[in-house]
Design a protein around this motif. Structure first.
Motif, mmCIF file in Angstrom:
data_model
loop_
_atom_site.group_PDB
_atom_site.id
_atom_site.type_symbol
_atom_site.label_atom_id
_atom_site.label_comp_id
_atom_site.label_asym_id
_atom_site.label_seq_id
_atom_site.Cartn_x
_atom_site.Cartn_y
_atom_site.Cartn_z
ATOM 1 N N UNK A 27 0.824 -1.204 0.000
ATOM 2 C CA UNK A 27 0.000 0.000 0.000
ATOM 3 C C UNK A 27 0.857 1.253 0.000
ATOM 4 N N UNK A 28 0.361 2.285 -0.685
ATOM 5 C CA UNK A 28 1.139 3.513 -0.794
ATOM 6 C C UNK A 28 0.342 4.776 -0.494
ATOM 7 N N UNK A 29 -0.990 4.658 -0.407
ATOM 8 C CA UNK A 29 -1.809 5.856 -0.194
ATOM 9 C C UNK A 29 -3.135 5.468 0.424
ATOM 10 N N UNK A 30 -3.725 6.372 1.224
ATOM 11 C CA UNK A 30 -5.031 6.108 1.820
ATOM 12 C C UNK A 30 -5.836 7.375 1.973
ATOM 13 N N UNK A 31 -7.154 7.240 1.867
ATOM 14 C CA UNK A 31 -8.058 8.367 2.100
ATOM 15 C C UNK A 31 -9.403 7.814 2.531
ATOM 16 N N UNK A 32 -9.878 8.227 3.684
ATOM 17 C CA UNK A 32 -11.161 7.739 4.186
ATOM 18 C C UNK A 32 -11.131 6.238 4.402
ATOM 19 N N UNK A 33 -12.052 5.536 3.755
ATOM 20 C CA UNK A 33 -12.108 4.074 3.902
ATOM 21 C C UNK A 33 -11.263 3.356 2.851
#
Length: 404
Positions: A27-33
């Motif tokens: 994983x490299x990025x996240x936003x919210x769910x």
């Protein structure tokens, strides 16, 4: 897996200790769910970093608080006061009804701090003979991975070849109030227990269990220590899981969601008797209560309350649980959960839960197996009804899939 993913995984394997077996995604990025891997594929996060990212990935208000504080002051140690600690104390105490707060960093540190504190209380307040204090814990517990904690685990994987272990713990079955009563002695100082056993597979005790536990602890002058590191701060649809039975712990342990996933923050909350026995020099942490941690925690708790995440967890958790129970699959042995802390336990003949989690990954959902045959589902508390329904469609397809 793409070549870039293979390179990351291979490098981890070459240099890192092999103490985890992650699902094959980088994983490299996240936003919210949502989270994205290095190839740009999007996934619904149904683990939330074991409930640490309850407020959603990279919540903008927590991020802003962290950046602002990082520009001002990050660490002083407790040798000096800072202008965030008192505010953190005041706000978390008001929210939870606590009298004293001990800030630490990790959940395991909070547990170790509680063990030390209740023993000290036992000797100095209850009058237990020195060196004889006993703490009752439950089979299949998970309170962390420090040497002190794994000494009272019943999971061979966490204990084997790590001994010798410290004495002073008695292990009883979870959810059995009669066993608790029988185990108590004049030297019992505390009962340390999770309101819901998360790592064990989201095991929920019988109705009325904690009301009886509270009664027994009060009658025997035993401190009830609730490890709410996973269950606390909205995960179960209440601020604290203890509220489902209308009780109050003597000591409450918080962590994970206390920082919204931005920074390691934990806390021991208690009445005056337990933490009131600590004197300068007897316990501490260089990073515990640092201004950056306090600013982050203050923002994390504020958005949790102001944005209605706890109420949303109750609503969406009920929707998710009902939808899971509606899945007609021969693979499913039991569905259980409270709020957005959910689990699907598979029949042993259905095979290991790991392969179902890997199949879910291919459908855009990241979940994690535990105890071989259980899939845990714990998305961020900001999940919407449409996202729940989207996840249920893919779970239904996966759970009815023929792997033979």
């Amino acid at each position: 897996m793409s070549s870039s993913v293979i390179d990351f995984v291979a490098t981890e394997a070459r240099f890192g200790a092999h103490n985890y077996a992650p699902i094959g995604v980088v994983l490299s990025r996240g936003q919210g769910v949502w989270v994205w891997d290095t190839d740009g594929n999007r996934y619904l996060d149904c683990l939330s970093a074991y409930s640490a990212v309850s407020q959603g990935h990279c919540h903008p208000k927590i991020l802003a608080a962290m950046v602002e504080q990082a520009h001002r002051l990050t660490l002083t140690s407790r040798a000096f006061h800072n202008d965030q600690l008192a505010l953190f104390y005041e706000e978390i105490a008001a929210l939870t009804g606590s009298h004293k707060v001990l800030p630490m960093n990790s959940g395991a540190e909070a547990v170790e701090s509680a063990v030390k504190s209740v023993r000290k209380w036992g000797y100095e307040v209850k009058g237990v003979p020195d060196g004889q204090a006993e703490i009752i814990v439950c089979a299949n517990n998970f309170h962390g991975r420090t040497l002190g904690i794994v000494g009272f685990s019943t999971d061979p994987e966490t204990r084997t070849h790590f001994g010798p272990f410290a004495p002073g713990f008695r292990i009883i079955p979870f959810g059995d109030a009669a066993a608790l009563e029988e185990a108590m002695t004049p030297n019992t100082v505390a009962f340390l227990v999770e309101p819901i056993q998360g790592e064990a597979g989201v095991i929920i005790p019988p109705a009325g269990y904690f009301a009886k536990v509270r009664e027994l602890c009060t009658a025997n002058n035993v401190m009830l220590v609730l490890d709410e590191i996973q269950t606390g701060l909205g995960r179960t649809g209440k601020l604290l899981a203890e509220q489902h039975e209308g009780i109050e712990a003597d000591v409450t342990l918080l962590g994970k969601a206390l920082s919204g996933g931005f920074y390691p923050v934990s806390a021991v909350l208690s009445n005056n008797d337990v933490l009131g026995t600590l004197r300068p020099g007897q316990h501490g942490s260089t990073f515990g209560g640092n201004p950056l941690a306090c600013a982050v925690a203050r923002a994390a708790v504020r958005v949790l309350v102001e944005e209605g995440m706890i109420e949303n967890a109750a609503r969406q958790g009920a929707r998710f649980l009902e939808g899971l129970k509606d899945i007609r699959a021969n693979t499913i042995r039991e569905v259980r959960g409270r709020g957005l802390m959910l689990a699907v336990e598979l029949h042993p003949e259905a095979g290991r839960a790991r392969r179902y989690c890997e199949a879910l990954q291919s459908k855009g959902i990241l979940a994690k197996d535990t105890h071989e045959h259980t899939i845990r589902i714990a998305p961020p508390l900001v999940i919407t009804s449409d996202q729940v329904d989207w996840a249920l469609e893919r779970l239904a397809t996966t759970l009815t899939q023929d792997f033979s």
